[in-house]
Scaffold this active site. Structure first.
Site, PDB file in Angstrom:
ATOM      1  N   GLY A  46       0.836  -1.193   0.000  1.00 37.96           N
ATOM      2  CA  GLY A  46       0.000   0.000   0.000  1.00 37.96           C
ATOM      3  C   GLY A  46       0.869   1.241   0.000  1.00 37.96           C
ATOM      4  N   GLN A  51       3.222   9.862   1.443  1.00 38.09           N
ATOM      5  CA  GLN A  51       4.521   9.173   1.548  1.00 38.09           C
ATOM      6  C   GLN A  51       5.482   9.555   0.417  1.00 38.09           C
ATOM      7  OE1 GLN A  51       2.482   5.181   2.351  1.00 38.09           O
ATOM      8  NE2 GLN A  51       4.324   4.996   3.586  1.00 38.09           N
ATOM      9  N   CYS A  94       5.741  -0.347   7.671  1.00 40.69           N
ATOM     10  CA  CYS A  94       5.428   0.875   6.936  1.00 40.69           C
ATOM     11  C   CYS A  94       6.662   1.285   6.144  1.00 40.69           C
ATOM     12  CB  CYS A  94       5.022   1.990   7.901  1.00 40.69           C
ATOM     13  SG  CYS A  94       4.592   3.527   7.065  1.00 40.69           S
ATOM     14  N   LEU A  95       6.460   1.618   4.881  1.00 40.54           N
ATOM     15  CA  LEU A  95       7.595   2.011   4.031  1.00 40.54           C
ATOM     16  C   LEU A  95       8.270   3.277   4.557  1.00 40.54           C
ATOM     17  CD1 LEU A  95       5.990   1.288   0.545  1.00 40.54           C
ATOM     18  CD2 LEU A  95       7.791  -0.048   1.681  1.00 40.54           C
ATOM     19  N   HIS A 136      -4.640   1.391   7.697  1.00 40.77           N
ATOM     20  CA  HIS A 136      -3.278   1.934   7.820  1.00 40.77           C
ATOM     21  C   HIS A 136      -3.104   3.120   6.861  1.00 40.77           C
ATOM     22  CE1 HIS A 136       1.304   1.149   7.936  1.00 40.77           C
ATOM     23  NE2 HIS A 136       1.173   1.925   6.883  1.00 40.77           N
ATOM     24  N   GLU A 137      -3.607   2.980   5.629  1.00 41.53           N
ATOM     25  CA  GLU A 137      -3.432   4.051   4.633  1.00 41.53           C
ATOM     26  C   GLU A 137      -4.290   5.274   4.960  1.00 41.53           C
ATOM     27  OE1 GLU A 137      -0.973   3.613   2.968  1.00 41.53           O
ATOM     28  OE2 GLU A 137      -0.771   1.439   2.909  1.00 41.53           O
ATOM     29  N   HIS A 140      -2.620   7.362   7.391  1.00 40.82           N
ATOM     30  CA  HIS A 140      -1.607   8.242   6.778  1.00 40.82           C
ATOM     31  C   HIS A 140      -2.232   9.550   6.291  1.00 40.82           C
ATOM     32  CE1 HIS A 140       2.240   6.158   6.604  1.00 40.82           C
ATOM     33  NE2 HIS A 140       1.733   5.061   6.072  1.00 40.82           N
TER      34      HIS A 140
HETATM   35  O1  GNR Z   1       3.956  -2.619   2.634  1.00 42.30           O
HETATM   36  C1  GNR Z   1       3.277  -2.489   3.653  1.00 42.30           C
HETATM   37  N1  GNR Z   1       2.939  -3.586   4.384  1.00 42.30           N
HETATM   38  C2  GNR Z   1       2.020  -3.566   5.406  1.00 42.30           C
HETATM   39  C3  GNR Z   1       1.959  -4.677   6.234  1.00 42.30           C
HETATM   40  C4  GNR Z   1       1.042  -4.720   7.247  1.00 42.30           C
HETATM   41  C5  GNR Z   1       0.185  -3.667   7.468  1.00 42.30           C
HETATM   42  C6  GNR Z   1       0.247  -2.547   6.661  1.00 42.30           C
HETATM   43  C7  GNR Z   1       1.158  -2.495   5.638  1.00 42.30           C
HETATM   44  S1  GNR Z   1       1.205  -1.102   4.609  1.00 42.30           S
HETATM   45  C8  GNR Z   1       2.879  -1.135   4.109  1.00 42.30           C
HETATM   46  C9  GNR Z   1       3.131  -0.066   3.076  1.00 42.30           C
HETATM   47  C10 GNR Z   1       2.916   1.291   3.693  1.00 42.30           C
HETATM   48  O2  GNR Z   1       3.689   1.817   4.452  1.00 42.30           O
HETATM   49  N2  GNR Z   1       1.786   1.893   3.413  1.00 42.30           N
HETATM   50  O3  GNR Z   1       1.505   3.087   3.957  1.00 42.30           O
HETATM   51 NI    NI Z   2       2.596   3.111   5.865  1.00 49.62          NI
END
Ligand code: GNR
Ligand code: NI
Length: 172
Positions: A46, A51, A94-95, A136-137, A140
Protein backbone atom coordinates in the site's frame (compact mmCIF):
# COMPACT_ATOMS: atom_id res chain seq x y z
CA UNK A 1 7.32 4.81 -15.43
CA UNK A 2 8.13 7.01 -12.46
CA UNK A 3 9.36 5.91 -9.04
CA UNK A 4 9.67 8.61 -6.40
CA UNK A 5 11.58 8.54 -3.09
CA UNK A 6 9.51 7.69 0.00
CA UNK A 7 9.54 10.04 2.99
CA UNK A 8 11.01 8.48 6.13
CA UNK A 9 10.24 9.11 9.81
CA UNK A 10 10.71 11.76 11.32
CA UNK A 11 9.78 13.74 8.17
CA UNK A 12 7.32 16.37 9.44
CA UNK A 13 5.14 16.03 6.34
CA UNK A 14 4.07 12.56 7.51
CA UNK A 15 2.21 14.26 10.39
CA UNK A 16 0.12 16.58 8.20
CA UNK A 17 -3.48 16.00 7.16
CA UNK A 18 -3.99 15.44 3.44
CA UNK A 19 -6.61 17.42 1.51
CA UNK A 20 -9.62 16.00 -0.34
CA UNK A 21 -9.30 15.68 -4.12
CA UNK A 22 -11.85 18.00 -5.77
CA UNK A 23 -11.69 16.80 -9.39
CA UNK A 24 -10.57 13.44 -10.71
CA UNK A 25 -8.67 14.22 -13.91
CA UNK A 26 -5.66 12.97 -15.87
CA UNK A 27 -3.29 14.65 -13.41
CA UNK A 28 -4.91 12.72 -10.55
CA UNK A 29 -4.53 9.49 -12.54
CA UNK A 30 -0.87 10.27 -13.37
CA UNK A 31 -0.24 10.68 -9.64
CA UNK A 32 -1.99 7.37 -8.88
CA UNK A 33 0.16 5.71 -11.59
CA UNK A 34 3.34 7.05 -10.00
CA UNK A 35 2.16 5.94 -6.55
CA UNK A 36 1.40 2.43 -7.86
CA UNK A 37 4.80 2.16 -9.56
CA UNK A 38 6.56 3.46 -6.43
CA UNK A 39 4.64 0.92 -4.29
CA UNK A 40 5.58 -2.03 -6.55
CA UNK A 41 9.20 -0.86 -6.71
CA UNK A 42 9.55 -0.55 -2.91
CA UNK A 43 7.99 -3.20 -2.68
CA UNK A 44 4.95 -2.62 -0.50
CA UNK A 45 1.27 -3.57 -0.38
CA UNK A 46 0.00 0.00 0.00
CA UNK A 47 1.02 3.63 -0.37
CA UNK A 48 -0.57 6.95 0.58
CA UNK A 49 0.27 10.06 -1.48
CA UNK A 50 1.77 11.82 1.55
CA UNK A 51 4.52 9.17 1.55
CA UNK A 52 5.81 10.69 -1.71
CA UNK A 53 5.25 14.20 -0.33
CA UNK A 54 1.86 14.91 -1.93
CA UNK A 55 -0.82 16.03 0.56
CA UNK A 56 -3.83 14.69 -1.35
CA UNK A 57 -6.25 12.00 -0.19
CA UNK A 58 -5.02 9.29 -2.57
CA UNK A 59 -4.17 5.67 -1.76
CA UNK A 60 -3.05 2.64 -3.78
CA UNK A 61 -3.17 -0.92 -2.47
CA UNK A 62 -2.35 -4.36 -3.87
CA UNK A 63 -2.65 -7.23 -1.38
CA UNK A 64 -2.47 -9.95 -4.07
CA UNK A 65 0.40 -12.37 -3.69
CA UNK A 66 1.16 -13.08 -7.34
CA UNK A 67 3.48 -10.62 -9.13
CA UNK A 68 2.24 -11.92 -12.48
CA UNK A 69 -1.41 -11.28 -11.67
CA UNK A 70 -1.40 -7.89 -10.04
CA UNK A 71 -4.63 -6.48 -8.62
CA UNK A 72 -4.06 -2.80 -7.88
CA UNK A 73 -6.80 -0.84 -6.11
CA UNK A 74 -6.92 2.97 -6.39
CA UNK A 75 -8.74 4.99 -3.73
CA UNK A 76 -9.58 8.68 -4.00
CA UNK A 77 -10.98 10.36 -0.84
CA UNK A 78 -11.49 7.01 0.97
CA UNK A 79 -13.77 7.15 4.00
CA UNK A 80 -14.54 4.41 6.51
CA UNK A 81 -18.34 4.21 6.84
CA UNK A 82 -18.47 1.10 9.07
CA UNK A 83 -16.05 -0.83 11.27
CA UNK A 84 -16.70 -4.20 12.94
CA UNK A 85 -16.71 -4.65 16.71
CA UNK A 86 -14.48 -7.66 16.12
CA UNK A 87 -10.79 -6.77 16.21
CA UNK A 88 -7.82 -8.45 14.59
CA UNK A 89 -4.09 -8.25 15.23
CA UNK A 90 -1.62 -7.95 12.42
CA UNK A 91 2.12 -7.42 12.40
CA UNK A 92 2.35 -4.12 10.52
CA UNK A 93 5.20 -2.48 8.70
CA UNK A 94 5.43 0.88 6.94
CA UNK A 95 7.59 2.01 4.03
CA UNK A 96 8.13 5.29 5.93
CA UNK A 97 9.40 3.36 9.01
CA UNK A 98 11.74 0.82 7.38
CA UNK A 99 12.60 -2.53 8.99
CA UNK A 100 10.21 -2.02 11.89
CA UNK A 101 7.35 -4.45 12.50
CA UNK A 102 4.90 -4.41 15.39
CA UNK A 103 1.51 -5.97 16.14
CA UNK A 104 -1.39 -3.54 15.77
CA UNK A 105 -5.01 -4.26 16.72
CA UNK A 106 -7.71 -2.79 14.48
CA UNK A 107 -11.31 -3.58 13.50
CA UNK A 108 -11.24 -6.88 11.57
CA UNK A 109 -13.72 -5.69 8.91
CA UNK A 110 -14.68 -2.30 7.52
CA UNK A 111 -16.69 -0.70 4.73
CA UNK A 112 -15.03 2.05 2.74
CA UNK A 113 -16.57 4.64 0.40
CA UNK A 114 -14.27 6.19 -2.21
CA UNK A 115 -13.91 7.37 -5.78
CA UNK A 116 -12.15 4.96 -8.12
CA UNK A 117 -9.55 5.59 -10.87
CA UNK A 118 -12.34 6.85 -13.15
CA UNK A 119 -13.85 9.13 -10.51
CA UNK A 120 -16.82 6.80 -9.96
CA UNK A 121 -18.44 6.34 -6.51
CA UNK A 122 -17.59 2.97 -4.99
CA UNK A 123 -18.16 1.18 -1.69
CA UNK A 124 -16.43 -2.03 -0.66
CA UNK A 125 -16.39 -4.30 2.36
CA UNK A 126 -12.89 -5.25 3.46
CA UNK A 127 -11.56 -7.98 5.68
CA UNK A 128 -8.23 -9.69 6.35
CA UNK A 129 -5.10 -7.95 5.11
CA UNK A 130 -7.09 -5.52 2.93
CA UNK A 131 -9.00 -4.24 5.99
CA UNK A 132 -5.75 -3.76 7.90
CA UNK A 133 -4.04 -2.07 4.97
CA UNK A 134 -6.84 0.38 4.06
CA UNK A 135 -7.08 1.47 7.72
CA UNK A 136 -3.28 1.93 7.82
CA UNK A 137 -3.43 4.05 4.63
CA UNK A 138 -6.39 6.19 5.77
CA UNK A 139 -4.43 6.84 8.98
CA UNK A 140 -1.61 8.24 6.78
CA UNK A 141 -4.08 10.67 5.17
CA UNK A 142 -4.78 11.98 8.68
CA UNK A 143 -1.11 12.23 9.70
CA UNK A 144 -1.36 9.07 11.81
CA UNK A 145 1.30 6.32 11.78
CA UNK A 146 0.99 2.73 13.02
CA UNK A 147 3.32 3.77 15.84
CA UNK A 148 0.46 5.79 17.28
CA UNK A 149 -1.39 2.51 17.99
CA UNK A 150 1.50 1.17 20.13
CA UNK A 151 2.40 1.82 23.75
CA UNK A 152 4.13 5.14 24.39
CA UNK A 153 7.28 3.24 25.36
CA UNK A 154 7.48 1.40 22.02
CA UNK A 155 6.54 4.49 20.02
CA UNK A 156 9.17 6.65 21.72
CA UNK A 157 11.88 3.99 21.31
CA UNK A 158 11.22 3.67 17.57
CA UNK A 159 10.89 7.42 17.02
CA UNK A 160 14.16 8.11 18.84
CA UNK A 161 15.95 5.47 16.78
CA UNK A 162 14.88 7.21 13.56
CA UNK A 163 15.73 10.70 14.86
CA UNK A 164 19.20 9.43 15.74
CA UNK A 165 19.64 7.73 12.35
CA UNK A 166 18.79 11.01 10.61
CA UNK A 167 21.30 12.89 12.79
CA UNK A 168 24.02 10.35 11.94
CA UNK A 169 23.21 10.72 8.26
CA UNK A 170 23.73 14.51 8.39
CA UNK A 171 27.22 14.23 9.94
CA UNK A 172 28.51 11.40 7.71
O1 GNR B 1 3.96 -2.62 2.63
C1 GNR B 1 3.28 -2.49 3.65
N1 GNR B 1 2.94 -3.59 4.38
C2 GNR B 1 2.02 -3.57 5.41
C3 GNR B 1 1.96 -4.68 6.23
C4 GNR B 1 1.04 -4.72 7.25
C5 GNR B 1 0.19 -3.67 7.47
C6 GNR B 1 0.25 -2.55 6.66
C7 GNR B 1 1.16 -2.49 5.64
S1 GNR B 1 1.21 -1.10 4.61
C8 GNR B 1 2.88 -1.14 4.11
C9 GNR B 1 3.13 -0.07 3.08
C10 GNR B 1 2.92 1.29 3.69
O2 GNR B 1 3.69 1.82 4.45
N2 GNR B 1 1.79 1.89 3.41
O3 GNR B 1 1.50 3.09 3.96
NI1 NI C 1 2.60 3.11 5.87
Amino acid sequence: MTVLPILILPDAKLRLKSQAVKVVDDKTRALLDTMRETMYDAPGIGLAAVQIGVLQRLVVIDVSRDEDARQPLHFINPKIVWQSEELSKYEEGCLSIPETYEEVERPAQCRVKFLDYDGKDQEIECDGLLATCIQHEIDHLNGVLFLDHLSRLKRDRITKKFIKAKRQESVS
